[in-house]
Design a protein around this motif. Structure first.
Motif, mmCIF file in Angstrom:
data_model
loop_
_atom_site.group_PDB
_atom_site.id
_atom_site.type_symbol
_atom_site.label_atom_id
_atom_site.label_comp_id
_atom_site.label_asym_id
_atom_site.label_seq_id
_atom_site.Cartn_x
_atom_site.Cartn_y
_atom_site.Cartn_z
ATOM 1 N N ALA A 76 0.818 -1.218 0.000
ATOM 2 C CA ALA A 76 0.000 0.000 0.000
ATOM 3 C C ALA A 76 0.852 1.268 0.000
ATOM 4 N N ALA A 77 2.149 1.128 0.256
ATOM 5 C CA ALA A 77 3.022 2.319 0.325
ATOM 6 C C ALA A 77 3.235 2.904 -1.061
ATOM 7 N N LYS A 78 3.438 4.223 -1.080
ATOM 8 C CA LYS A 78 3.659 4.925 -2.356
ATOM 9 C C LYS A 78 5.156 5.105 -2.619
ATOM 10 N N SER A 79 5.974 4.863 -1.600
ATOM 11 C CA SER A 79 7.413 5.027 -1.775
ATOM 12 C C SER A 79 8.140 3.817 -1.188
ATOM 13 N N ALA A 87 16.188 10.710 -5.435
ATOM 14 C CA ALA A 87 16.139 10.188 -4.058
ATOM 15 C C ALA A 87 16.354 11.272 -3.005
ATOM 16 N N ALA A 118 15.132 7.505 0.579
ATOM 17 C CA ALA A 118 13.707 7.320 0.326
ATOM 18 C C ALA A 118 13.490 7.654 -1.139
ATOM 19 N N ILE A 119 12.632 6.896 -1.795
ATOM 20 C CA ILE A 119 12.598 6.985 -3.259
ATOM 21 C C ILE A 119 11.276 6.466 -3.822
ATOM 22 N N LEU A 120 10.951 6.890 -5.048
ATOM 23 C CA LEU A 120 9.792 6.314 -5.730
ATOM 24 C C LEU A 120 10.123 4.869 -6.093
ATOM 25 N N TYR A 152 12.420 3.712 -8.974
ATOM 26 C CA TYR A 152 13.868 3.959 -8.972
ATOM 27 C C TYR A 152 14.592 3.188 -7.873
ATOM 28 N N GLU A 211 4.853 4.962 9.730
ATOM 29 C CA GLU A 211 3.897 4.964 8.626
ATOM 30 C C GLU A 211 4.601 5.237 7.295
ATOM 31 N N LEU A 212 5.705 5.964 7.362
ATOM 32 C CA LEU A 212 6.457 6.290 6.162
ATOM 33 C C LEU A 212 7.557 5.244 5.979
ATOM 34 N N PRO A 213 7.720 4.670 4.767
ATOM 35 C CA PRO A 213 8.773 3.660 4.574
ATOM 36 C C PRO A 213 10.136 4.101 5.111
#
Lengths: 405, 405
Positions: free
Chosen positions: A21-24, A74, A90-92, A95, A348-350
């Motif tokens: 479910a994470a976007k990153s 990044a 942290a990255i899309l 990438y 909550e954030l990767p």
């Protein structure tokens, strides 16, 4: 959330927690090395080496490293502590493989003599900059005084002298031992394909050579020392207190954290109401420093020189009161809510998750879900905190004063 | 993700973006007021009022406000800019209604005379503190010089004099107009039940009285002025440049943002390679300031006084080069990746999402998904950026130098 783990023959461990479910995504290398693994002669080498990692490899110049990061977009950085060096990004998700390849490449730095000489000046400037920060100076001095000959008292930055005397050859020798694959770990969190990460690591890291590495993780009994440092140009008094706490591996670590929140959180704590809100000091906080095999409680106060002894009376009273009567149910509930909310929001954030994932593995050799940590925090009782305070002795602190007199 | 919106009869708008997968929630009040809505007589009142919101209401004392926040474990804060005042909190979903109730309660502050007098000193100390920060001083001076009589040049903090002369009565009058329900908005993001939030707002905010409020949002044609500020005690030269950009409502805002990333991002930009990497300056960055009806490009440089004119030659060359030849495809790709990755990572957390959600609604009166923004960024072309640079005139800047001479 799914947890994955794989260990190469050379000892390099790869761990990952997949959150579709994470976007990153976030990826990092956790190297189990820091100032506590240094001798006096090479003091500061871990932190210096962290800088050198970004200076390039046999294949990449410094400029090419910069450009390679830039291309991926990044958000990346690194930090060095007394016991760990972490490189993270942290990255899309699209990438992630590119940035992981880049970190893997950088993990074998060229450590060129000319880069080393240039970066030496940067490090010396960083040391000079920190020397201007009284909160840093008082804390480092206190840590050093408290730990005495125990390696946890070693300075992360080193001194201008130790950095000046350090040779590139000494750094290469340190690198070759401390950055051995069996002493570092690749961790990934967020949205990613485990198989592709694993494949990449197998291809690119299998040739890394295993080495004997060890660390002195003996516990430290604590010390009760006192020091005054006079600096006339300062307007305020800076005070640091250090006392024995529990190690990062101890089950009481959650109780220790809650205790610090109750006594010394920046808002709503005993220090806040009895010192800061009463305008006796601008800052009065207490933190739990969990380390490999040992641990400290660390208090930092900034106040006017005139208030200094009044503040210390209040601090002593709070320590005595908590040691005798423990804490209230109301305090415990508030501290749990603050701690839980900070934990959940961070994880909550990767990128935030990566750090907890990596540190848990480094210290505990264990995968813990966020729920595991939530449950552990919720389970702490008033009695457990009282037992902890009785077992440790808050009043037996080492103290350093830094101020105009 | 589901978007919801409801407007009370008194004009208070409630918006929410529900993300059932989120582990936390974020809630905030966005008040469309800031220093640009102040007259000279009440300069600094918006920021001072933001502080006073935390001092209590008819029902709650300052201490009770502190305790109420503490109980929920929320991570909360507020900020005031030239045009908006935002109060926000990130929290565990189970405490969202509690913290929302608390914000609603605080939105009708008591503004007690004695609290006002005490807080006045805090504000004056804050002003004094910022006066010590050369980057702040040079930027504020430049903004003021650039905007002249346009209200976007008003100081957020105000001056010691304006704060000294401000009365609690003036603040109450300002509050009653600018904090009218039709000029503020309640926004929620993350994991929450829309109906419960709406019900709470209807119950607690319906009695708030609508008021006439307005703002001068005329565009500003730009100015080309120059100023030297001498401060002998400074070691470095601080330089701020300001030039006209597009308003927050302009479709070229994404192009404007990418342009700044290409010219003046802290890493990998033209400024980075031609100024920072060449050791001509420690800092050289360029930002896009999107405002209500107008906008600025803002450049900040910190260097040695000797390098000052050399740095300005390079800056002028970069501006001329970009204005004549535009940017390269490679630069555009890198800037897009950086911007997309920062956008996605920020918006992944309910707290970050709340800010974008609220600002989009405040400036555009529009709901934009993260994908909308991603698409807009991806769609920017080299030609669009070249057209933008040709339309605005990067070289016609207002400039302020602050340094030893």
């Amino acid at each position: 959330m799914e947890f994955k783990k794989y260990t190469l023959d050379n000892g390099l461990t790869i761990i990952g927690e997949i959150n579709p479910a994470a976007k990153s995504s976030a990826v990092g290398f956790f190297v189990k090395t820091g100032s506590r693994d240094e001798t006096k002669e090479i003091s500061g080498v871990s932190h210096f080496l962290e800088h050198m990692i970004f200076k390039g490899t046999e294949k990449l110049s410094t400029i090419q490293v910069n450009e390679a990061f830039d291309k991926t977009g990044a958000q990346f950085n690194a930090f060095t502590s007394e016991e760990i060096t972490v490189f993270y990004a942290a990255i899309l998700p699209e990438y992630l493989l590119d940035i992981t390849s880049l970190w893997i490449e950088l993990m074998n730095p060229a450590l060129r003599d000319d880069d080393f000489d240039i970066e030496k000046n940067v490090i010396k400037e960083e040391i000079a900059m920190y020397k201007d920060q009284p909160d840093f100076v008082v804390t480092e001095t206190c840590r050093n005084l408290y730990f005495g000959k125990h390696p946890c008292g070693n300075s992360v930055l080193g001194s201008v002298k130790s950095i000046e005397n350090l040779s590139a050859g000494q750094m290469r020798a340190y690198f070759s031992e401390r950055y051995a694959p069996n002493n570092r770990m690749l961790a990934v969190a967020g949205n990613f394909e485990w198989d592709k990460i694993c494949q990449l690591a197998v291809q690119s890291c299998s040739a890394w050579q295993k080495k004997e590495t060890s660390r002195d993780t003996s516990d430290y009994p604590g010390a009760k020392k006192k020091k005054f440092l006079k600096k006339s140009r300062l307007a305020r008094q800076h005070i640091c207190l250090m006392t024995k706490a529990v190690p990062a591996q101890d089950n009481s670590r959650f109780a220790a954290h809650l205790l610090c929140s109750i006594i010394g959180d920046s808002t709503g704590s005993r220090f806040f109401w009895e010192i800061v809100d009463k305008a006796l000091a601008e800052i009065a906080t207490m933190h739990f420093g969990a380390m490999d095999g040992t641990g400290i409680f660390q208090t930092y106060i900034q106040c006017s020189p005139e208030n200094s002894s009044k503040v210390m009376d209040v601090v002593n009273n709070i320590f005595t009161d908590v040691s005798e009567k423990g804490i209230t149910e109301d305090e415990l509930v508030k501290a749990k809510n603050k701690t839980l909310s900070a934990l959940v929001i961070k994880n909550e954030l990767p990128m935030g998750r990566l750090i907890d994932l990596g540190l848990n593995w480094t210290y505990l050799n264990q995968y813990r879900t966020i729920s595991d940590d939530i449950d552990s925090i919720k389970a702490v009782t008033k009695d457990e905190i009282l037992n902890l305070v009785k077992r440790l002795s808050l009043q037996d602190f080492t103290i350093v004063y830094l101020g105009p007199g």
